[in-house]
Design a protein around this motif. Sequence first.
Motif, short mmCIF file in Angstrom:
data_model
loop_
_atom_site.label_atom_id
_atom_site.label_comp_id
_atom_site.label_asym_id
_atom_site.label_seq_id
_atom_site.Cartn_x
_atom_site.Cartn_y
_atom_site.Cartn_z
N TYR A 122 25.94 -16.68 1.03
CA TYR A 122 27.38 -16.49 1.16
C TYR A 122 27.82 -15.65 2.35
O TYR A 122 28.94 -15.81 2.84
CB TYR A 122 27.93 -15.84 -0.11
CG TYR A 122 27.89 -16.72 -1.33
CD1 TYR A 122 28.33 -18.04 -1.27
CD2 TYR A 122 27.45 -16.23 -2.56
CE1 TYR A 122 28.32 -18.84 -2.39
CE2 TYR A 122 27.43 -17.03 -3.70
CZ TYR A 122 27.86 -18.34 -3.61
OH TYR A 122 27.84 -19.14 -4.71
N ALA A 123 26.96 -14.71 2.77
CA ALA A 123 27.44 -13.74 3.77
C ALA A 123 26.68 -13.78 5.09
O ALA A 123 27.11 -13.14 6.05
CB ALA A 123 27.37 -12.33 3.18
N TRP A 124 25.55 -14.48 5.14
CA TRP A 124 24.79 -14.55 6.38
C TRP A 124 24.90 -15.96 6.97
O TRP A 124 24.73 -16.94 6.26
CB TRP A 124 23.31 -14.25 6.13
CG TRP A 124 23.03 -12.81 5.80
CD1 TRP A 124 23.28 -12.18 4.62
CD2 TRP A 124 22.44 -11.82 6.67
NE1 TRP A 124 22.89 -10.87 4.70
CE2 TRP A 124 22.37 -10.62 5.94
CE3 TRP A 124 21.96 -11.85 8.00
CZ2 TRP A 124 21.84 -9.45 6.49
CZ3 TRP A 124 21.43 -10.69 8.53
CH2 TRP A 124 21.38 -9.50 7.79
N HIS A 125 25.19 -16.03 8.27
CA HIS A 125 25.15 -17.33 8.94
C HIS A 125 23.69 -17.69 9.18
O HIS A 125 22.89 -16.81 9.51
CB HIS A 125 25.84 -17.24 10.30
CG HIS A 125 27.32 -17.16 10.20
ND1 HIS A 125 27.98 -16.04 9.80
CD2 HIS A 125 28.27 -18.10 10.45
CE1 HIS A 125 29.28 -16.27 9.81
NE2 HIS A 125 29.49 -17.51 10.18
N HIS A 126 23.32 -18.94 8.99
CA HIS A 126 21.97 -19.34 9.37
C HIS A 126 22.04 -20.26 10.58
O HIS A 126 23.04 -20.95 10.79
CB HIS A 126 21.17 -19.93 8.21
CG HIS A 126 21.83 -21.05 7.46
ND1 HIS A 126 22.78 -20.84 6.50
CD2 HIS A 126 21.65 -22.38 7.54
CE1 HIS A 126 23.17 -22.01 6.02
NE2 HIS A 126 22.50 -22.97 6.64
N TYR A 127 20.97 -20.25 11.32
CA TYR A 127 21.01 -20.84 12.67
C TYR A 127 19.59 -21.23 13.07
O TYR A 127 18.64 -20.49 12.81
CB TYR A 127 21.59 -19.76 13.59
CG TYR A 127 21.39 -19.91 15.07
CD1 TYR A 127 21.72 -21.08 15.74
CD2 TYR A 127 20.90 -18.84 15.83
CE1 TYR A 127 21.56 -21.18 17.11
CE2 TYR A 127 20.73 -18.93 17.21
CZ TYR A 127 21.07 -20.11 17.83
OH TYR A 127 20.90 -20.21 19.19
N ILE A 128 19.44 -22.40 13.69
CA ILE A 128 18.14 -22.78 14.25
C ILE A 128 18.29 -22.83 15.76
O ILE A 128 19.05 -23.65 16.29
CB ILE A 128 17.66 -24.15 13.69
CG1 ILE A 128 17.53 -24.06 12.16
CG2 ILE A 128 16.33 -24.56 14.32
CD1 ILE A 128 17.22 -25.37 11.47
N PRO A 129 17.62 -21.91 16.48
CA PRO A 129 17.78 -21.89 17.94
C PRO A 129 17.36 -23.22 18.57
O PRO A 129 16.45 -23.89 18.09
CB PRO A 129 16.86 -20.75 18.39
CG PRO A 129 16.67 -19.91 17.16
CD PRO A 129 16.73 -20.85 16.00
N HIS A 130 18.04 -23.54 19.66
CA HIS A 130 17.72 -24.77 20.38
C HIS A 130 16.65 -24.43 21.41
O HIS A 130 16.96 -23.94 22.49
CB HIS A 130 18.96 -25.32 21.10
CG HIS A 130 20.11 -25.56 20.18
ND1 HIS A 130 20.43 -26.80 19.68
CD2 HIS A 130 21.02 -24.72 19.64
CE1 HIS A 130 21.49 -26.70 18.88
NE2 HIS A 130 21.86 -25.45 18.85
N CYS A 131 15.40 -24.61 21.06
CA CYS A 131 14.34 -24.33 22.05
C CYS A 131 13.08 -25.10 21.68
O CYS A 131 12.92 -25.54 20.54
CB CYS A 131 14.06 -22.83 22.14
SG CYS A 131 13.57 -22.11 20.61
N LYS A 132 12.21 -25.26 22.67
CA LYS A 132 11.00 -26.05 22.42
C LYS A 132 9.82 -25.18 22.00
O LYS A 132 8.82 -25.68 21.49
CB LYS A 132 10.63 -26.84 23.68
CG LYS A 132 11.68 -27.91 23.97
CD LYS A 132 11.25 -28.88 25.02
CE LYS A 132 12.29 -30.00 25.07
NZ LYS A 132 12.14 -30.90 26.16
N VAL A 133 9.94 -23.88 22.26
CA VAL A 133 8.86 -22.96 21.89
C VAL A 133 9.47 -21.78 21.14
O VAL A 133 10.46 -21.21 21.59
CB VAL A 133 8.12 -22.45 23.15
CG1 VAL A 133 7.04 -21.44 22.77
CG2 VAL A 133 7.52 -23.60 23.92
N ASP A 134 8.90 -21.44 19.98
CA ASP A 134 9.39 -20.28 19.22
C ASP A 134 8.42 -19.12 19.42
O ASP A 134 7.20 -19.30 19.35
CB ASP A 134 9.46 -20.63 17.72
CG ASP A 134 10.59 -21.59 17.42
OD1 ASP A 134 11.70 -21.37 17.91
OD2 ASP A 134 10.35 -22.58 16.68
#
Length: 347
Positions: free
Chosen positions: A266-278
């Motif tokens: 409810y309170a945290w935004h989730h996000y997947i970075p746009h990149c080819k290497v983590d």
Amino acid sequence: MSLTVIFQKELFSVVGISLGSVLEFFSTMRNRPASDAVALLSINWFILGTLSSRTLPVIAHMLAPSAIRIAVQLVFKDIFFPVSLLASDLGIPGIYLVHDFITVEEEKRFLAEVDNRQWRSLSKRRVQHYGYEFLYETRNIDSKHFLGELPSFVSNILQKILSFPGLGRDQNKEMDQLTVNEYPCGVGLSPHIDTHSAFDELIFSLSTAGPCIMEFRRYPEGTWCHPTASVNEIHEDTPLLSSYITRKAIFLPPRSMILMSGEGHYAWHHYIPHCKVDRVGEKAIGRSSRRVSFTFRKVRKGPCCCPYKQYCDSQLECRNQQVKQNIVQSSLPLKREAFCPTDTDQI
Ligand SMILES: O=C(O)CCC(=O)C(=O)O
Ligand SMILES: [Fe+2]
């Protein structure tokens, strides 16, 4: 008249003249390089700075902590960003992660099943929806349009999540909506909170085919408020705001299942970075040719009553309706606070 006063008068006229020339320069400029303009402005600011030299240390003293924080954030955010391997290290209430939730054989079967079905192409990824269609324009579902039961190949998952860690006895664990996302290598997902009014508290997401990092962002009270219908959409953060956001991240290997619930949903935004290497600690982990996620949710029947009003479109709607009613009843002037929660009612 002292020499200093004469000198300052002269400087003011120089500043006046050069500011005039800057304005003239801008009004005539069409294709000249912007660096010329920047250089000219810098000279003006330098002269203005000299004139206000007495107040400068005070201003610098006031601005330095924020400036340093922003600089550190901008320069080091991607280098020293800690990525947890375990949900317990992440430290966000309501986030749980189970590694190897499914076997390699099950993973192959799920991928074969979805690859045999019709994908819908979005601009950067492909999706499939089961149970209910997810409408990207409103970030909500069409709850009147039931597409049918979830496919049988996920029935053992639905069974297995009933005993997932972190679940309370009175939580509804009967998932009826599935979104399958296929991300090509390097493609991520914009920061968002799954719409409160669309889905119940529990969100399960199974990673297959490839890994990724999932980042979580929490905005400090009072700094994030979007007083329109799409309260969950995030817009470009200013560097100042961005330096105050709490950011955490977790590594999601293939076959792992993450649960986002309570505060974590409810309170945290989730996000997947746009990149080819983590980057995970010392390691650089390349993304696979694709990642396919299976996100299970339960369509909400009534309004959301969570304590995180700042991010809750259900309660924003109620507040808006209440305000409209108040206006009709008492002809009170419309206050912005009515749409935008004040510090006291944010949790
Ligand atoms: O790909 C994922 O694991 C997350 C998907 C997601 O956040 C969503 O569909 O809202
Ligand atoms: Fe999501």
